[in-house]
Design an enzyme around this catalytic site. Structure first.
Site, PDB file in Angstrom:
ATOM      1  N   HIS A  62     -33.617 -12.365  25.496  1.00 42.04           N
ATOM      2  CA  HIS A  62     -33.463 -13.823  25.492  1.00 42.04           C
ATOM      3  C   HIS A  62     -32.657 -14.224  26.725  1.00 42.04           C
ATOM      4  O   HIS A  62     -32.333 -13.359  27.576  1.00 42.04           O
ATOM      5  CB  HIS A  62     -32.794 -14.282  24.190  1.00 42.04           C
ATOM      6  CG  HIS A  62     -31.545 -13.526  23.857  1.00 42.04           C
ATOM      7  ND1 HIS A  62     -30.400 -13.630  24.608  1.00 42.04           N
ATOM      8  CD2 HIS A  62     -31.265 -12.615  22.886  1.00 42.04           C
ATOM      9  CE1 HIS A  62     -29.463 -12.857  24.100  1.00 42.04           C
ATOM     10  NE2 HIS A  62     -29.961 -12.203  23.054  1.00 42.04           N
TER      11      HIS A  62
ATOM     12  N   HIS B 211     -29.594 -12.080  27.814  1.00 41.25           N
ATOM     13  CA  HIS B 211     -29.922 -10.876  28.595  1.00 41.25           C
ATOM     14  C   HIS B 211     -30.283 -11.259  30.035  1.00 41.25           C
ATOM     15  O   HIS B 211     -29.863 -10.614  30.984  1.00 41.25           O
ATOM     16  CB  HIS B 211     -31.121 -10.145  27.980  1.00 41.25           C
ATOM     17  CG  HIS B 211     -30.915  -9.640  26.593  1.00 41.25           C
ATOM     18  ND1 HIS B 211     -31.558 -10.178  25.502  1.00 41.25           N
ATOM     19  CD2 HIS B 211     -30.147  -8.621  26.114  1.00 41.25           C
ATOM     20  CE1 HIS B 211     -31.200  -9.522  24.416  1.00 41.25           C
ATOM     21  NE2 HIS B 211     -30.339  -8.579  24.741  1.00 41.25           N
TER      22      HIS B 211
ATOM     23  N   GLN C 171     -26.093   4.059  16.655  1.00 41.37           N
ATOM     24  CA  GLN C 171     -25.111   2.982  16.496  1.00 41.37           C
ATOM     25  C   GLN C 171     -25.395   2.111  15.280  1.00 41.37           C
ATOM     26  O   GLN C 171     -24.696   1.129  15.046  1.00 41.37           O
ATOM     27  CB  GLN C 171     -25.011   2.143  17.772  1.00 41.37           C
ATOM     28  CG  GLN C 171     -26.224   1.272  18.044  1.00 41.37           C
ATOM     29  CD  GLN C 171     -26.132   0.610  19.405  1.00 41.37           C
ATOM     30  OE1 GLN C 171     -26.130   1.280  20.432  1.00 41.37           O
ATOM     31  NE2 GLN C 171     -26.042  -0.715  19.428  1.00 41.37           N
TER      32      GLN C 171
ATOM     33  N   LYS D 261     -20.374 -11.795  24.495  1.00 42.21           N
ATOM     34  CA  LYS D 261     -20.684 -12.004  23.076  1.00 42.21           C
ATOM     35  C   LYS D 261     -20.249 -10.790  22.242  1.00 42.21           C
ATOM     36  O   LYS D 261     -19.696 -10.941  21.162  1.00 42.21           O
ATOM     37  CB  LYS D 261     -22.172 -12.244  22.849  1.00 42.21           C
ATOM     38  CG  LYS D 261     -22.444 -12.597  21.397  1.00 42.21           C
ATOM     39  CD  LYS D 261     -23.871 -12.910  21.147  1.00 42.21           C
ATOM     40  CE  LYS D 261     -24.697 -11.706  20.915  1.00 42.21           C
ATOM     41  NZ  LYS D 261     -24.630 -11.179  19.562  1.00 42.21           N
TER      42      LYS D 261
ATOM     43  N   VAL E 257     -24.243 -16.959  26.420  1.00 46.39           N
ATOM     44  CA  VAL E 257     -25.267 -18.001  26.563  1.00 46.39           C
ATOM     45  C   VAL E 257     -25.611 -18.498  25.153  1.00 46.39           C
ATOM     46  O   VAL E 257     -25.821 -17.698  24.230  1.00 46.39           O
ATOM     47  CB  VAL E 257     -26.521 -17.451  27.274  1.00 46.39           C
ATOM     48  CG1 VAL E 257     -27.607 -18.514  27.349  1.00 46.39           C
ATOM     49  CG2 VAL E 257     -26.158 -16.955  28.666  1.00 46.39           C
TER      50      VAL E 257
ATOM     51  N   SER F 117     -28.939 -14.429  20.261  1.00 45.40           N
ATOM     52  CA  SER F 117     -28.925 -13.048  19.783  1.00 45.40           C
ATOM     53  C   SER F 117     -30.343 -12.678  19.370  1.00 45.40           C
ATOM     54  O   SER F 117     -31.077 -13.524  18.840  1.00 45.40           O
ATOM     55  CB  SER F 117     -27.991 -12.937  18.578  1.00 45.40           C
ATOM     56  OG  SER F 117     -28.236 -11.744  17.883  1.00 45.40           O
TER      57      SER F 117
ATOM     58  N   ARG G 175     -30.995 -11.022  16.956  1.00 42.95           N
ATOM     59  CA  ARG G 175     -30.997 -11.100  15.486  1.00 42.95           C
ATOM     60  C   ARG G 175     -31.181 -12.532  14.979  1.00 42.95           C
ATOM     61  O   ARG G 175     -31.399 -12.732  13.787  1.00 42.95           O
ATOM     62  CB  ARG G 175     -29.716 -10.489  14.919  1.00 42.95           C
ATOM     63  CG  ARG G 175     -29.691  -8.972  15.044  1.00 42.95           C
ATOM     64  CD  ARG G 175     -28.526  -8.357  14.289  1.00 42.95           C
ATOM     65  NE  ARG G 175     -28.643  -6.916  14.179  1.00 42.95           N
ATOM     66  CZ  ARG G 175     -27.966  -6.026  14.906  1.00 42.95           C
ATOM     67  NH1 ARG G 175     -27.108  -6.428  15.818  1.00 42.95           N
ATOM     68  NH2 ARG G 175     -28.136  -4.724  14.724  1.00 42.95           N
TER      69      ARG G 175
HETATM   70  P1  AMP Z   1     -28.307  -6.174  22.946  1.00 43.92           P
HETATM   71  O1  AMP Z   1     -29.730  -6.120  23.400  1.00 43.92           O
HETATM   72  O2  AMP Z   1     -28.060  -7.096  21.791  1.00 43.92           O
HETATM   73  O3  AMP Z   1     -27.690  -4.808  22.779  1.00 43.92           O
HETATM   74  O4  AMP Z   1     -27.500  -6.846  24.147  1.00 43.92           O
HETATM   75  C1  AMP Z   1     -27.551  -6.324  25.449  1.00 43.92           C
HETATM   76  C2  AMP Z   1     -26.507  -7.005  26.286  1.00 43.92           C
HETATM   77  O5  AMP Z   1     -26.743  -8.416  26.303  1.00 43.92           O
HETATM   78  C3  AMP Z   1     -25.085  -6.811  25.728  1.00 43.92           C
HETATM   79  O6  AMP Z   1     -24.200  -6.575  26.801  1.00 43.92           O
HETATM   80  C4  AMP Z   1     -24.804  -8.132  25.058  1.00 43.92           C
HETATM   81  O7  AMP Z   1     -23.432  -8.442  25.001  1.00 43.92           O
HETATM   82  C5  AMP Z   1     -25.552  -9.084  25.977  1.00 43.92           C
HETATM   83  N1  AMP Z   1     -25.826 -10.338  25.263  1.00 43.92           N
HETATM   84  C6  AMP Z   1     -26.390 -10.480  24.039  1.00 43.92           C
HETATM   85  N2  AMP Z   1     -26.418 -11.774  23.675  1.00 43.92           N
HETATM   86  C7  AMP Z   1     -25.861 -12.477  24.698  1.00 43.92           C
HETATM   87  C8  AMP Z   1     -25.591 -13.866  24.918  1.00 43.92           C
HETATM   88  N3  AMP Z   1     -25.897 -14.795  24.025  1.00 43.92           N
HETATM   89  N4  AMP Z   1     -25.005 -14.215  26.088  1.00 43.92           N
HETATM   90  C9  AMP Z   1     -24.674 -13.267  27.009  1.00 43.92           C
HETATM   91  N5  AMP Z   1     -24.902 -11.945  26.862  1.00 43.92           N
HETATM   92  C10 AMP Z   1     -25.477 -11.553  25.716  1.00 43.92           C
END
Ligand code: AMP
Length: 250
Positions: free
Chosen positions: A34, A37, A61, A150, A177, A186, A188
Site C-alpha cells: 500500500h 510501503h 514471526q 508504524k 502513512v 496496513s 491487515r
Molecule cells: P509489512 O509488509 O507490514 O511487514 O511492512 C513492511 C514495512 O512497511 C515495515 O517497515 C512497516 O513499518 C512499513 N509500513 C507498514 N505500514 C506503513 C504505513 N502505514 N506507513 C509507513 N510505513 C508502513
C-alpha cells in the site's frame, strides 16, 4: 524490475552491484503493498542507486493462532506497484529457500525491549523478525534499510540488531502513512468491514487526544494496550479479525 527467487543468484547480483560502486537501498515487506510501503520505496529510490524490495511472509514471526496461513497477498498488484516505483530488484524467496531446515538458529530479545508494548503480548514475534532480518541483511547487503514508524517496536528491535551484530547498515525510519480518516495504512486493513474500518479510526483520534477511554467506549474495538515508551504513545487493538497498531510521537 528483475525478480530474484534464490539466495545464490540474489547474492551474485548484489555483489556485482557493489563491485560497480553503487549504493543499495533495501525495503523488506510482507507484500500486499500500500502507500505506506511505497513511501519507503520512494525514499530508497531518492537516496540510493539500486533499490531492492523483498516480499516474504515470514513464518517464524507469527505465533500459533495468528493469521500466517491467510495473510493477505496480491503478488500481481504488488509487481505493478513496484514497477511503477522503479524498483530494480524484487527478492521473492519461497519458505524453503529461507528456511531449508526447521532446525535454525534464533535470536533473543534484549531485556530493554522484552516487556514493552507488543513485546509482552506477542512473545516470540520479534525474535522471528530479528531472525529473518538478519538473514535478509546478509543476503541483500544494502547500505541503507527502510522501515516504517508504524511498527515502532520493530524499529527499535532492528536498530538494536544492526548495532549489536555490527551489520553496518544505516537504518531509515519513515513516517506513518494514513488513510483519509486517519487510520494507519496496513495490509491487515483488508480484513476490516466498512463498519469496522470506520470504528478503527478511533485509534488515531485517541492517540492524538492521549485518551484511551475513547477506545474503551467504541464497542467494535477491543483494546490490547495504550502505552507510552519514551516520547512515543502507542496502541494495539483488535478490530474484527484484524489486530491493528498505531503510534504518535508526543
Ligand atoms: P509489512 O509488509 O507490514 O511487514 O511492512 C513492511 C514495512 O512497511 C515495515 O517497515 C512497516 O513499518 C512499513 N509500513 C507498514 N505500514 C506503513 C504505513 N502505514 N506507513 C509507513 N510505513 C508502513
Amino acid at each position: 524490475m528483475q525478480v530474484l527467487r534464490t539466495i545464490p543468484i540474489t547474492q551474485k547480483m548484489m555483489s556485482l552491484t557493489l563491485e560497480q560502486g553503487k549504493t543499495i537501498g533495501f525495503v523488506p515487506t510482507m507484500g500486499c503493498l500500500h502507500k505506506g510501503h511505497v513511501s519507503l520505496i520512494e525514499a530508497a529510490r531518492a537516496e540510493c542507486d539500486v533499490v531492492v524490495v523483498s516480499i516474504f511472509v515470514n513464518p517464524t514471526q507469527f505465533l500459533p493462532g495468528e493469521d500466517f496461513s491467510d495473510y493477505p497477498q496480491d503478488l500481481e498488484g504488488d509487481k505493478l506497484k513496484l514497477e511503477r516505483a522503479e524498483v530494480d530488484y524484487l527478492f521473492l524467496p519461497s519458505d524453503e529457500e529461507i528456511y531449508p531446515s526447521e532446525d535454525v538458529m534464533g535470536f533473543r530479545l534484549p531485556e530493554s525491549l522484552k516487556d514493552v508494548m507488543c513485546g509482552k503480548s506477542r512473545s516470540g514475534h520479534f525474535e522471528g523478525v530479528a531472525q529473518v532480518c538478519a538473514k535478509l541483511f546478509n543476503i541483500i547487503r544494502s547500505h541503507k534499510v527502510y522501515f516504517g514508524q508504524k511498527d515502532y517496536l520493530q524499529t527499535l528491535v532492528i536498530q538494536k540488531l544492526i548495532e549489536d551484530f555490527n551489520f553496518g547498515i544505516e537504518m531509515r525510519v519513515l513516517p506513518i502513512v494514513r488513510e483519509q480518516g486517519g487510520l494507519a495504512m496496513s495490509s491487515r486493513n483488508k480484513y476490516l468491514t466498512e463498519e469496522e474500518r470506520e470504528a478503527a479510526q478511533i485509534l488515531y483520534k485517541a492517540l492524538k487526544a492521549g485518551d484511551k477511554s475513547l477506545i474503551e467506549a467504541e464497542p467494535l474495538v477491543e483494546l490490547e494496550y495504550f502505552e507510552r515508551h519514551g516520547d512515543v504513545l502507542a496502541v494495539a487493538a483488535k478490530v474484527g479479525k484484524a489486530r491493528l497498531i498505531d503510534n504518535v510521537r508526543l
